[in-house]
Design a protein around this motif. Structure first.
Motif, PDB file in Angstrom:
ATOM      1  N   ASP A  53       0.819  -1.215   0.000  1.00 31.12           N
ATOM      2  CA  ASP A  53       0.000   0.000   0.000  1.00 31.12           C
ATOM      3  C   ASP A  53       0.854   1.266   0.000  1.00 31.12           C
ATOM      4  O   ASP A  53       0.495   2.256  -0.640  1.00 31.12           O
ATOM      5  CB  ASP A  53      -0.944   0.005   1.198  1.00 31.12           C
ATOM      6  CG  ASP A  53      -2.074  -1.002   1.041  1.00 31.12           C
ATOM      7  OD1 ASP A  53      -2.178  -1.639  -0.030  1.00 31.12           O
ATOM      8  OD2 ASP A  53      -2.862  -1.157   1.992  1.00 31.12           O
ATOM      9  N   THR A  54       1.977   1.248   0.693  1.00 31.42           N
ATOM     10  CA  THR A  54       2.869   2.407   0.730  1.00 31.42           C
ATOM     11  C   THR A  54       3.419   2.701  -0.666  1.00 31.42           C
ATOM     12  O   THR A  54       3.519   3.866  -1.064  1.00 31.42           O
ATOM     13  CB  THR A  54       4.034   2.166   1.718  1.00 31.42           C
ATOM     14  OG1 THR A  54       3.481   1.869   3.001  1.00 31.42           O
ATOM     15  CG2 THR A  54       4.939   3.371   1.818  1.00 31.42           C
ATOM     16  N   ASP A  55       3.760   1.658  -1.413  1.00 36.50           N
ATOM     17  CA  ASP A  55       4.230   1.830  -2.794  1.00 36.50           C
ATOM     18  C   ASP A  55       3.142   2.430  -3.673  1.00 36.50           C
ATOM     19  O   ASP A  55       3.427   3.234  -4.570  1.00 36.50           O
ATOM     20  CB  ASP A  55       4.631   0.483  -3.411  1.00 36.50           C
ATOM     21  CG  ASP A  55       5.791  -0.193  -2.721  1.00 36.50           C
ATOM     22  OD1 ASP A  55       6.701   0.509  -2.253  1.00 36.50           O
ATOM     23  OD2 ASP A  55       5.774  -1.439  -2.648  1.00 36.50           O
TER      24      ASP A  55
END
Length: 163
Positions: A53-55
């Motif tokens: 999700d951070t990517d």
């Protein structure tokens, strides 16, 4: 009225093929979300590393801004995996009307298609991670991608009332 269409589903389901055909048929520009990935994200996927999700958040922010720009002008067709509900919410932030088109896929068919692709950065080893991440929407059009692109287009246009 401006119209926004998002063709969604796992990698290899036909989003780009169907999205381009739909855009041509209804005379709107076409965007492929893959074109907006960072080099780091592309490298990860090429190396068989699933995005987290951070990517994805900066990518989704960029796509949301693009969608707002096109929606203000005339509308657009976007091909984007949009696998999780949280991603779909991020994509639609600040946008009032989206026609979601979910290309529902069978993992065996997708594996077959991905093994035949030579021009895409998505590593076939990541296929299962796509299905593991997928949260099927409870809204929008649900179309099986087991048919030919032409048959899929006919189904979409019928369901949208265009034919």
């Amino acid at each position: 009225m401006n119209k926004l269409f998002i063709i969604m589903g796992v990698s290899g389901c036909g989003k780009t093929t169907i999205g381009k055909q739909l855009a041509k048929k209804i005379n709107l520009p076409f965007l492929d979300a893959d074109d907006f990935h960072s080099e780091e994200n592309i490298q990860k996927m090429t190396n068989g590393i699933a995005l987290n999700d951070t990517d994805r958040m900066p990518w989704l922010d960029t796509l949301n801004n693009e969608l707002k720009t096109y929606t203000e002008k005339y509308g657009v067709v976007l091909a984007c995996s949009a696998l999780k509900e949280s991603y779909r919410k991020k994509l639609s932030e600040g946008i009032s009307q989206i026609q979601w088109i979910y290309l529902k896929s069978d993992s065996k068919l997708i594996q077959q298609r991905m093994q035949q692709r030579t021009d895409h950065f998505m590593n076939v080893q990541l296929m299962q991670s796509q299905f593991d991440t997928l949260e099927e929407p409870t809204y929008g059009l649900h179309i099986s991608n087991a048919s030919s692109p032409n048959e899929i287009m006919i189904q979409i246009l019928q369901k949208m009332g265009h034919i």
